[in-house]
Design a protein around this motif. Structure first.
Motif, PDB file in Angstrom:
ATOM      1  N   GLY A  47      45.996  35.179  37.039  1.00 42.08           N
ATOM      2  CA  GLY A  47      46.059  35.032  38.488  1.00 42.08           C
ATOM      3  C   GLY A  47      45.711  36.317  39.213  1.00 42.08           C
ATOM      4  O   GLY A  47      45.252  37.289  38.600  1.00 42.08           O
ATOM      5  N   PRO A  48      45.910  36.324  40.533  1.00 44.01           N
ATOM      6  CA  PRO A  48      45.536  37.483  41.342  1.00 44.01           C
ATOM      7  C   PRO A  48      46.122  38.773  40.769  1.00 44.01           C
ATOM      8  O   PRO A  48      47.270  38.812  40.337  1.00 44.01           O
ATOM      9  CB  PRO A  48      46.145  37.169  42.711  1.00 44.01           C
ATOM     10  CG  PRO A  48      46.208  35.665  42.742  1.00 44.01           C
ATOM     11  CD  PRO A  48      46.520  35.260  41.334  1.00 44.01           C
ATOM     12  N   SER A  49      45.291  39.822  40.756  1.00 43.37           N
ATOM     13  CA  SER A  49      45.686  41.107  40.169  1.00 43.37           C
ATOM     14  C   SER A  49      45.032  42.246  40.931  1.00 43.37           C
ATOM     15  O   SER A  49      43.997  42.067  41.565  1.00 43.37           O
ATOM     16  CB  SER A  49      45.241  41.187  38.708  1.00 43.37           C
ATOM     17  OG  SER A  49      45.817  40.177  37.925  1.00 43.37           O
ATOM     18  N   ALA A  89      46.018  48.789  49.144  1.00 42.61           N
ATOM     19  CA  ALA A  89      45.728  48.292  47.796  1.00 42.61           C
ATOM     20  C   ALA A  89      45.001  46.952  47.893  1.00 42.61           C
ATOM     21  O   ALA A  89      45.246  46.167  48.793  1.00 42.61           O
ATOM     22  CB  ALA A  89      47.015  48.134  47.004  1.00 42.61           C
ATOM     23  N   ALA A  90      44.110  46.716  46.944  1.00 48.80           N
ATOM     24  CA  ALA A  90      43.373  45.448  46.912  1.00 48.80           C
ATOM     25  C   ALA A  90      43.997  44.515  45.886  1.00 48.80           C
ATOM     26  O   ALA A  90      44.529  44.966  44.871  1.00 48.80           O
ATOM     27  CB  ALA A  90      41.916  45.702  46.556  1.00 48.80           C
ATOM     28  N   VAL A  91      43.906  43.233  46.172  1.00 46.60           N
ATOM     29  CA  VAL A  91      44.286  42.202  45.215  1.00 46.60           C
ATOM     30  C   VAL A  91      43.050  41.326  45.029  1.00 46.60           C
ATOM     31  O   VAL A  91      42.464  40.848  45.999  1.00 46.60           O
ATOM     32  CB  VAL A  91      45.487  41.362  45.711  1.00 46.60           C
ATOM     33  CG1 VAL A  91      45.772  40.221  44.756  1.00 46.60           C
ATOM     34  CG2 VAL A  91      46.717  42.246  45.891  1.00 46.60           C
ATOM     35  N   LEU A  92      42.660  41.154  43.780  1.00 43.30           N
ATOM     36  CA  LEU A  92      41.474  40.367  43.452  1.00 43.30           C
ATOM     37  C   LEU A  92      41.897  38.991  42.955  1.00 43.30           C
ATOM     38  O   LEU A  92      42.891  38.859  42.245  1.00 43.30           O
ATOM     39  CB  LEU A  92      40.654  41.078  42.380  1.00 43.30           C
ATOM     40  CG  LEU A  92      40.241  42.514  42.691  1.00 43.30           C
ATOM     41  CD1 LEU A  92      39.490  43.114  41.519  1.00 43.30           C
ATOM     42  CD2 LEU A  92      39.421  42.578  43.961  1.00 43.30           C
ATOM     43  N   THR A  93      41.119  37.981  43.334  1.00 44.13           N
ATOM     44  CA  THR A  93      41.388  36.600  42.939  1.00 44.13           C
ATOM     45  C   THR A  93      40.076  35.961  42.506  1.00 44.13           C
ATOM     46  O   THR A  93      39.041  36.184  43.148  1.00 44.13           O
ATOM     47  CB  THR A  93      41.974  35.807  44.130  1.00 44.13           C
ATOM     48  OG1 THR A  93      43.128  36.482  44.613  1.00 44.13           O
ATOM     49  CG2 THR A  93      42.350  34.388  43.737  1.00 44.13           C
ATOM     50  N   ILE A  94      40.117  35.171  41.457  1.00 43.16           N
ATOM     51  CA  ILE A  94      38.914  34.439  41.051  1.00 43.16           C
ATOM     52  C   ILE A  94      38.695  33.293  42.043  1.00 43.16           C
ATOM     53  O   ILE A  94      39.641  32.642  42.475  1.00 43.16           O
ATOM     54  CB  ILE A  94      39.034  33.925  39.585  1.00 43.16           C
ATOM     55  CG1 ILE A  94      37.688  33.399  39.084  1.00 43.16           C
ATOM     56  CG2 ILE A  94      40.139  32.893  39.451  1.00 43.16           C
ATOM     57  CD1 ILE A  94      37.658  33.120  37.588  1.00 43.16           C
ATOM     58  N   THR A  95      37.453  33.080  42.436  1.00 43.10           N
ATOM     59  CA  THR A  95      37.120  31.993  43.351  1.00 43.10           C
ATOM     60  C   THR A  95      36.795  30.729  42.545  1.00 43.10           C
ATOM     61  O   THR A  95      36.680  30.778  41.313  1.00 43.10           O
ATOM     62  CB  THR A  95      35.898  32.350  44.216  1.00 43.10           C
ATOM     63  OG1 THR A  95      34.762  32.505  43.345  1.00 43.10           O
ATOM     64  CG2 THR A  95      36.134  33.614  45.031  1.00 43.10           C
ATOM     65  N   GLU A  96      36.616  29.637  43.231  1.00 46.44           N
ATOM     66  CA  GLU A  96      36.216  28.390  42.559  1.00 46.44           C
ATOM     67  C   GLU A  96      34.862  28.572  41.875  1.00 46.44           C
ATOM     68  O   GLU A  96      34.668  28.100  40.747  1.00 46.44           O
ATOM     69  CB  GLU A  96      36.163  27.264  43.606  1.00 46.44           C
ATOM     70  CG  GLU A  96      36.332  25.885  43.035  1.00 46.44           C
ATOM     71  CD  GLU A  96      37.621  25.690  42.252  1.00 46.44           C
ATOM     72  OE1 GLU A  96      37.543  25.085  41.161  1.00 46.44           O
ATOM     73  OE2 GLU A  96      38.694  26.122  42.695  1.00 46.44           O
ATOM     74  N   VAL A  97      33.947  29.275  42.518  1.00 49.21           N
ATOM     75  CA  VAL A  97      32.628  29.546  41.923  1.00 49.21           C
ATOM     76  C   VAL A  97      32.788  30.390  40.660  1.00 49.21           C
ATOM     77  O   VAL A  97      32.140  30.137  39.641  1.00 49.21           O
ATOM     78  CB  VAL A  97      31.702  30.250  42.955  1.00 49.21           C
ATOM     79  CG1 VAL A  97      30.389  30.679  42.317  1.00 49.21           C
ATOM     80  CG2 VAL A  97      31.439  29.347  44.142  1.00 49.21           C
ATOM     81  N   GLY A  98      33.659  31.388  40.713  1.00 52.70           N
ATOM     82  CA  GLY A  98      33.922  32.227  39.550  1.00 52.70           C
ATOM     83  C   GLY A  98      34.545  31.438  38.415  1.00 52.70           C
ATOM     84  O   GLY A  98      34.178  31.606  37.240  1.00 52.70           O
ATOM     85  N   ARG A  99      35.482  30.567  38.761  1.00 54.49           N
ATOM     86  CA  ARG A  99      36.140  29.720  37.758  1.00 54.49           C
ATOM     87  C   ARG A  99      35.093  28.822  37.080  1.00 54.49           C
ATOM     88  O   ARG A  99      35.072  28.680  35.860  1.00 54.49           O
ATOM     89  CB  ARG A  99      37.234  28.894  38.436  1.00 54.49           C
ATOM     90  CG  ARG A  99      38.194  28.238  37.488  1.00 54.49           C
ATOM     91  CD  ARG A  99      39.369  27.583  38.225  1.00 54.49           C
ATOM     92  NE  ARG A  99      40.338  28.587  38.639  1.00 54.49           N
ATOM     93  CZ  ARG A  99      40.543  28.987  39.899  1.00 54.49           C
ATOM     94  NH1 ARG A  99      39.871  28.479  40.887  1.00 54.49           N
ATOM     95  NH2 ARG A  99      41.434  29.921  40.172  1.00 54.49           N
TER      96      ARG A  99
END
Length: 157
Positions: A47-49, A89-99
Protein backbone atom coordinates in the motif's frame (compact mmCIF):
# COMPACT_ATOMS: atom_id res chain seq x y z
CA UNK A 1 34.70 -28.32 4.13
CA UNK A 2 31.21 -26.90 3.64
CA UNK A 3 28.46 -27.86 6.03
CA UNK A 4 25.14 -29.20 4.85
CA UNK A 5 23.49 -25.82 5.59
CA UNK A 6 26.22 -23.99 3.66
CA UNK A 7 25.78 -26.36 0.71
CA UNK A 8 22.01 -25.91 0.88
CA UNK A 9 22.43 -22.13 1.03
CA UNK A 10 24.70 -22.16 -2.02
CA UNK A 11 22.32 -24.44 -3.94
CA UNK A 12 19.33 -22.19 -3.08
CA UNK A 13 21.26 -19.07 -4.10
CA UNK A 14 22.25 -20.59 -7.43
CA UNK A 15 18.71 -21.79 -8.17
CA UNK A 16 17.07 -18.50 -7.19
CA UNK A 17 19.62 -16.53 -9.24
CA UNK A 18 19.10 -18.80 -12.26
CA UNK A 19 15.31 -18.60 -11.99
CA UNK A 20 15.47 -14.83 -11.52
CA UNK A 21 17.53 -14.47 -14.70
CA UNK A 22 15.11 -16.65 -16.60
CA UNK A 23 12.06 -14.75 -15.34
CA UNK A 24 13.69 -11.45 -16.37
CA UNK A 25 14.33 -12.94 -19.81
CA UNK A 26 10.65 -13.92 -20.06
CA UNK A 27 9.48 -10.32 -19.63
CA UNK A 28 7.76 -9.09 -22.77
CA UNK A 29 9.40 -6.52 -25.05
CA UNK A 30 8.76 -3.01 -23.79
CA UNK A 31 8.11 -4.19 -20.23
CA UNK A 32 8.97 -1.98 -17.28
CA UNK A 33 12.51 -2.28 -15.96
CA UNK A 34 13.30 -4.15 -12.76
CA UNK A 35 13.56 -1.05 -10.57
CA UNK A 36 10.16 0.22 -11.67
CA UNK A 37 8.68 -3.23 -11.09
CA UNK A 38 10.22 -3.27 -7.60
CA UNK A 39 8.55 0.06 -6.73
CA UNK A 40 5.18 -0.96 -8.18
CA UNK A 41 5.34 -4.37 -6.46
CA UNK A 42 6.08 -2.72 -3.11
CA UNK A 43 3.12 -0.35 -3.46
CA UNK A 44 0.88 -3.18 -4.70
CA UNK A 45 1.72 -5.47 -1.78
CA UNK A 46 2.11 -2.96 1.06
CA UNK A 47 0.00 0.00 0.00
CA UNK A 48 0.89 3.69 0.11
CA UNK A 49 4.49 4.26 1.25
CA UNK A 50 7.07 6.98 1.52
CA UNK A 51 9.98 7.04 -0.91
CA UNK A 52 12.26 6.28 2.05
CA UNK A 53 10.26 3.16 3.00
CA UNK A 54 10.36 1.90 -0.59
CA UNK A 55 14.08 2.59 -0.92
CA UNK A 56 14.82 0.87 2.38
CA UNK A 57 12.84 -2.22 1.38
CA UNK A 58 14.62 -2.28 -2.00
CA UNK A 59 17.99 -1.67 -0.31
CA UNK A 60 18.55 1.58 -2.22
CA UNK A 61 19.10 5.18 -1.19
CA UNK A 62 15.94 7.28 -1.72
CA UNK A 63 17.92 9.66 -3.96
CA UNK A 64 18.84 6.81 -6.30
CA UNK A 65 15.15 6.13 -6.89
CA UNK A 66 14.11 9.77 -7.43
CA UNK A 67 14.20 9.48 -11.22
CA UNK A 68 12.28 6.18 -11.09
CA UNK A 69 9.58 7.75 -8.90
CA UNK A 70 9.33 10.73 -11.26
CA UNK A 71 9.09 8.51 -14.36
CA UNK A 72 6.42 6.32 -12.77
CA UNK A 73 4.43 9.39 -11.75
CA UNK A 74 4.79 10.95 -15.21
CA UNK A 75 3.53 7.71 -16.78
CA UNK A 76 0.52 7.73 -14.44
CA UNK A 77 1.59 4.50 -12.73
CA UNK A 78 1.92 6.06 -9.26
CA UNK A 79 0.55 9.16 -7.57
CA UNK A 80 2.23 11.38 -5.02
CA UNK A 81 0.57 13.28 -2.20
CA UNK A 82 1.85 15.10 0.87
CA UNK A 83 2.11 13.09 4.08
CA UNK A 84 -0.62 13.49 6.68
CA UNK A 85 1.70 14.33 9.58
CA UNK A 86 4.52 15.99 7.66
CA UNK A 87 3.29 17.89 4.59
CA UNK A 88 6.89 18.05 3.28
CA UNK A 89 7.06 14.25 3.11
CA UNK A 90 5.63 12.45 0.09
CA UNK A 91 3.42 9.38 0.12
CA UNK A 92 3.37 7.31 -3.05
CA UNK A 93 0.42 5.17 -4.14
CA UNK A 94 0.06 2.81 -7.08
CA UNK A 95 -2.65 3.94 -9.50
CA UNK A 96 -5.13 1.72 -11.33
CA UNK A 97 -2.97 2.08 -14.46
CA UNK A 98 0.10 1.04 -12.46
CA UNK A 99 -1.75 -1.92 -10.97
CA UNK A 100 -2.84 -3.03 -14.47
CA UNK A 101 0.73 -2.72 -15.82
CA UNK A 102 2.11 -4.73 -12.91
CA UNK A 103 -0.57 -7.42 -13.18
CA UNK A 104 0.07 -7.75 -16.95
CA UNK A 105 3.80 -8.09 -16.33
CA UNK A 106 3.31 -10.69 -13.59
CA UNK A 107 0.73 -12.61 -15.65
CA UNK A 108 3.11 -13.00 -18.57
CA UNK A 109 5.89 -14.41 -16.39
CA UNK A 110 3.48 -16.48 -14.29
CA UNK A 111 2.13 -18.07 -17.49
CA UNK A 112 5.65 -19.10 -18.54
CA UNK A 113 6.35 -20.49 -15.07
CA UNK A 114 3.04 -22.39 -14.97
CA UNK A 115 3.93 -24.02 -18.32
CA UNK A 116 7.35 -24.95 -16.91
CA UNK A 117 5.68 -26.50 -13.85
CA UNK A 118 3.61 -28.72 -16.14
CA UNK A 119 6.71 -30.93 -16.49
CA UNK A 120 6.62 -31.67 -12.73
CA UNK A 121 4.47 -34.04 -10.71
CA UNK A 122 1.74 -32.70 -8.41
CA UNK A 123 3.93 -33.54 -5.41
CA UNK A 124 6.84 -31.58 -6.93
CA UNK A 125 4.58 -28.59 -7.60
CA UNK A 126 3.40 -28.73 -3.97
CA UNK A 127 7.05 -28.81 -2.89
CA UNK A 128 7.76 -25.72 -5.06
CA UNK A 129 4.86 -23.91 -3.35
CA UNK A 130 6.26 -24.78 0.10
CA UNK A 131 9.78 -23.76 -0.96
CA UNK A 132 8.45 -20.46 -2.32
CA UNK A 133 6.83 -19.69 1.03
CA UNK A 134 10.06 -20.51 2.84
CA UNK A 135 12.15 -18.44 0.42
CA UNK A 136 9.86 -15.45 1.04
CA UNK A 137 10.35 -15.97 4.76
CA UNK A 138 14.13 -16.09 4.33
CA UNK A 139 14.05 -12.95 2.16
CA UNK A 140 12.45 -11.07 5.05
CA UNK A 141 15.20 -12.10 7.49
CA UNK A 142 17.35 -9.24 8.75
CA UNK A 143 20.65 -8.86 6.96
CA UNK A 144 24.02 -8.60 8.68
CA UNK A 145 23.87 -4.89 7.83
CA UNK A 146 20.47 -4.54 9.56
CA UNK A 147 21.79 -6.31 12.65
CA UNK A 148 24.90 -4.10 12.78
CA UNK A 149 22.72 -0.99 12.46
CA UNK A 150 20.46 -2.22 15.28
CA UNK A 151 23.52 -2.89 17.47
CA UNK A 152 24.87 0.58 16.71
CA UNK A 153 21.54 2.15 17.74
CA UNK A 154 21.57 0.19 21.00
CA UNK A 155 25.17 1.23 21.72
CA UNK A 156 24.43 4.93 21.09
CA UNK A 157 21.49 5.00 23.49
Amino acid sequence: MATSREESAAAARRAVTHLGRRLRAERPAGALNGTKLTVLSHLYRLGPSTPKDIATAARHQPQSLSRTFAELQEAGLISRRPGEHDRRAAVLTITEVGRDALVRDMAHRDAWLARALDALTDAEVDLIRIAATLLDQIAESPSDQDQRADQAKTTVR
